[in-house]
Scaffold this active site. Structure first.
Site, PDB file in Angstrom:
ATOM      1  N   GLU A   5       0.818  -1.211   0.000  1.00 27.97           N
ATOM      2  CA  GLU A   5       0.000   0.000   0.000  1.00 27.97           C
ATOM      3  C   GLU A   5       0.851   1.261   0.000  1.00 27.97           C
ATOM      4  OE1 GLU A   5      -3.107  -0.037  -0.472  1.00 27.97           O
ATOM      5  OE2 GLU A   5      -3.663  -2.110  -0.013  1.00 27.97           O
ATOM      6  N   HIS A  36      -1.528  -5.654   1.879  1.00 25.95           N
ATOM      7  CA  HIS A  36      -2.764  -6.443   1.783  1.00 25.95           C
ATOM      8  C   HIS A  36      -2.477  -7.766   1.073  1.00 25.95           C
ATOM      9  CE1 HIS A  36      -6.100  -3.369   2.652  1.00 25.95           C
ATOM     10  NE2 HIS A  36      -6.442  -4.465   3.305  1.00 25.95           N
TER      11      HIS A  36
HETATM   12  N1  PCA Z   1      -8.808  -6.915   6.262  1.00 25.47           N
HETATM   13  C1  PCA Z   1      -9.762  -5.857   6.499  1.00 25.47           C
HETATM   14  C2  PCA Z   1      -9.720  -5.600   7.974  1.00 25.47           C
HETATM   15  C3  PCA Z   1      -9.018  -6.767   8.583  1.00 25.47           C
HETATM   16  C4  PCA Z   1      -8.404  -7.468   7.442  1.00 25.47           C
HETATM   17  O1  PCA Z   1      -7.641  -8.426   7.516  1.00 25.47           O
HETATM   18  C5  PCA Z   1      -9.548  -4.634   5.615  1.00 25.47           C
HETATM   19  O2  PCA Z   1      -9.003  -4.786   4.505  1.00 25.47           O
HETATM   20  O3  PCA Z   1      -9.909  -3.531   5.997  1.00 25.47           O
END
Ligand code: PCA
Length: 214
Positions: free
Chosen positions: A80, A167
């Site tokens: 990110e 992510h």
């Molecule tokens: N993903 C969520 C919140 C916790 C997680 O593992 C998100 O992308 O906001």
């Protein structure tokens, strides 16, 4: 030794695992040489997750903090670039709270950039044969909340700490019905180790294509 704090999340949205925590645990078990990696598992809760993060930072006194979360449907490891000052939950958190268009930090700046060499991390993963990309938005749910809260904590209280957010896709067992992308947790952990190695060895980012048209 570079002290690193890696965080993952508890499961949410009816899932029984969260690959972010599984991968963080695995990556910490076999940390790259020269790194001392501590971990923390954060709740999928607005507010509480940031208290847990603050506690973990205070306890481990890291030089680098990388928070990791699940992005269901994302096909690759997404490093990110930017955290925004918005809580806008599409689904309730694990306590049923669903803030709409509230700031993470009232009066805080609109956004913070990650202070990791984002494109160098992506390039290193791709060179290692792992799917990875730069992401221009961490969404507006608990992950962005934690990412923004981390960068605000760094900006206001711990200016020497470097921080960012990654992510990761679903684990294969979450997508057995088909139709959704997944990546084995072992490969995600390998990716996190790759990111840690880059972060420990360079502060300047590289100039490389990694933008988006939308
Ligand atoms: N993903 C969520 C919140 C916790 C997680 O593992 C998100 O992308 O906001």
């Amino acid at each position: 030794m570079t002290r690193v704090l890696l965080t993952g999340f508890e499961p949410f949205a009816g899932e029984v695992v969260n690959p972010s925590w599984e991968a963080v645990s695995l990556a910490a078990k076999e940390a790259p040489e020269g790194l001392e990696v501590a971990t923390a598992r954060l709740s999928c809760l607005f507010g509480t997750s940031l208290e847990e993060l603050r506690e973990a930072v205070g306890r481990t006194d890291p030089e680098v903090v990388i928070c990791v979360g699940q992005a269901g449907g994302q096909p690759d490891i997404a490093v990110e670039r930017v955290a925004i000052n918005v809580n806008d939950a599409r689904i309730p958190d694990n306590a049923g709270r669903q803030p709409i268009d509230e700031p993470v930090v009232p009066g805080g700046p609109a956004a913070y950039f990650a202070t990791l060499p984002v494109k160098a991390c992506v390039a290193a993963l791709q060179e290692a044969g792992l799917p990875a990309s730069v992401s221009q938005s961490a969404g507006t749910y608990v992950c962005n909340h934690v990412f923004y809260g981390l960068m605000h904590l760094i900006a206001t209280e711990r200016p020497t700490v470097r921080g960012g957010f990654v992510h990761v896709p679903f684990a294969p067992e979450q997508v057995v019905a088909g139709g959704r992308p997944a990546l084995p947790v072992s490969l995600v952990a390998e990716g996190l180790r790759g990111i840690l190695t880059v972060v420990a060895t360079r502060t300047q980012d590289i100039v490389a294509v990694g933008g988006a048209t939308h």
